[in-house]
Enzyme design. Structure first.
Site, PDB file in Angstrom:
ATOM      1  N   ASP A   1       0.846  -1.193   0.000  1.00  0.00           N
ATOM      2  CA  ASP A   1       0.000   0.000   0.000  1.00  0.00           C
ATOM      3  C   ASP A   1       0.885   1.249   0.000  1.00  0.00           C
ATOM      4  O   ASP A   1       1.902   1.308   0.702  1.00  0.00           O
ATOM      5  CB  ASP A   1      -0.918   0.004   1.233  1.00  0.00           C
ATOM      6  CG  ASP A   1      -2.077   0.980   1.076  1.00  0.00           C
ATOM      7  OD1 ASP A   1      -3.225   0.520   0.969  1.00  0.00           O
ATOM      8  OD2 ASP A   1      -1.826   2.202   1.066  1.00  0.00           O
TER       9      ASP A   1
ATOM     10  N   HIS B   1     -10.607  -5.271  -2.825  1.00  0.00           N
ATOM     11  CA  HIS B   1      -9.226  -5.634  -2.471  1.00  0.00           C
ATOM     12  C   HIS B   1      -9.164  -5.958  -0.990  1.00  0.00           C
ATOM     13  O   HIS B   1     -10.008  -5.510  -0.205  1.00  0.00           O
ATOM     14  CB  HIS B   1      -8.257  -4.496  -2.830  1.00  0.00           C
ATOM     15  CG  HIS B   1      -8.682  -3.166  -2.299  1.00  0.00           C
ATOM     16  ND1 HIS B   1      -9.659  -2.410  -2.917  1.00  0.00           N
ATOM     17  CD2 HIS B   1      -8.304  -2.481  -1.203  1.00  0.00           C
ATOM     18  CE1 HIS B   1      -9.847  -1.300  -2.223  1.00  0.00           C
ATOM     19  NE2 HIS B   1      -9.042  -1.322  -1.163  1.00  0.00           N
TER      20      HIS B   1
HETATM   21  P1  5GP Z   1      -9.737   1.449   0.302  1.00  0.00           P
HETATM   22  O1  5GP Z   1      -9.762   2.789   0.994  1.00  0.00           O
HETATM   23  O2  5GP Z   1     -10.501   1.502  -0.999  1.00  0.00           O
HETATM   24  O3  5GP Z   1     -10.147   0.298   1.171  1.00  0.00           O
HETATM   25  O4  5GP Z   1      -8.214   1.157  -0.019  1.00  0.00           O
HETATM   26  C1  5GP Z   1      -7.540   1.722  -1.092  1.00  0.00           C
HETATM   27  C2  5GP Z   1      -6.067   1.644  -0.766  1.00  0.00           C
HETATM   28  O5  5GP Z   1      -5.330   1.847  -1.945  1.00  0.00           O
HETATM   29  C3  5GP Z   1      -5.628   2.723   0.229  1.00  0.00           C
HETATM   30  O6  5GP Z   1      -5.088   2.104   1.392  1.00  0.00           O
HETATM   31  C4  5GP Z   1      -4.577   3.513  -0.540  1.00  0.00           C
HETATM   32  O7  5GP Z   1      -3.496   3.924   0.265  1.00  0.00           O
HETATM   33  C5  5GP Z   1      -4.164   2.537  -1.635  1.00  0.00           C
HETATM   34  N1  5GP Z   1      -3.705   3.185  -2.842  1.00  0.00           N
HETATM   35  C6  5GP Z   1      -4.320   4.204  -3.506  1.00  0.00           C
HETATM   36  N2  5GP Z   1      -3.609   4.569  -4.594  1.00  0.00           N
HETATM   37  C7  5GP Z   1      -2.514   3.742  -4.616  1.00  0.00           C
HETATM   38  C8  5GP Z   1      -1.397   3.637  -5.503  1.00  0.00           C
HETATM   39  O8  5GP Z   1      -1.266   4.356  -6.496  1.00  0.00           O
HETATM   40  N3  5GP Z   1      -0.473   2.673  -5.204  1.00  0.00           N
HETATM   41  C9  5GP Z   1      -0.589   1.839  -4.118  1.00  0.00           C
HETATM   42  N4  5GP Z   1       0.380   0.937  -3.924  1.00  0.00           N
HETATM   43  N5  5GP Z   1      -1.637   1.926  -3.261  1.00  0.00           N
HETATM   44  C10 5GP Z   1      -2.582   2.862  -3.505  1.00  0.00           C
END
Ligand code: 5GP
Ligand code: ZN
Length: 113
Positions: free
Chosen positions: A30, A99
């Site tokens: 992440d 995810h």
């Molecule tokens: P959600 O908030 O949808 O459960 O998780 C999305 C996750 O994707 C977040 O923890 C965020 O930090 C991660 N994320 C967003 N953009 C990127 C990126 O460009 N690269 C990586 N490795 N992680 C990302």
């Protein structure tokens, strides 16, 4: 054409360092870690919610969970770990491609009541 960040990671359109890959899933770090180790298990199939998944996709998620649990060294799972799947607005989902957050390497500072 799917305008989805995680689909672009899966297809290679946007290059990303992969910790692991098989026919069902990639695992990456992440970009904004919330624990000492914070990985994302990203199924290759695009869907937003478990409630929208087909039975086959639900089974695939189960296989991904089993695979994650076997990657002890790669994901530093030796002392326990936390898996989180954010679903929708209240959970704070920001990427609408389902995810699995994988948190490890430290005592977690939040416990469900
Ligand atoms: P959600 O908030 O949808 O459960 O998780 C999305 C996750 O994707 C977040 O923890 C965020 O930090 C991660 N994320 C967003 N953009 C990127 C990126 O460009 N690269 C990586 N490795 N992680 C990302
Ligand atoms: Zn996607």
């Amino acid at each position: 054409m799917c305008d989805c960040l995680f689909c672009k990671f899966v297809s290679g359109e946007i290059p990303v360092n992969k910790v692991y890959e098989d026919d069902k899933m990639i695992i990456i770090r992440d970009i904004n870690p919330q624990a000492k180790n914070h990985f994302l298990g990203i199924p290759k199939a695009h869907f937003k919610l478990i409630s929208e998944a087909t039975p086959e996709q639900v089974a695939m998620i189960g296989e991904c969970l089993k695979t994650i649990s076997s990657l002890t060294e790669e994901l530093s799972l030796q002392n326990g770990y936390r898996l989180v799947i954010n679903q929708g607005d209240d959970a704070g989902q920001t990427v609408f491609h389902l995810h699995i957050h994988i948190l490890s390497g430290q005592k977690m500072n939040w416990q469900p009541a």
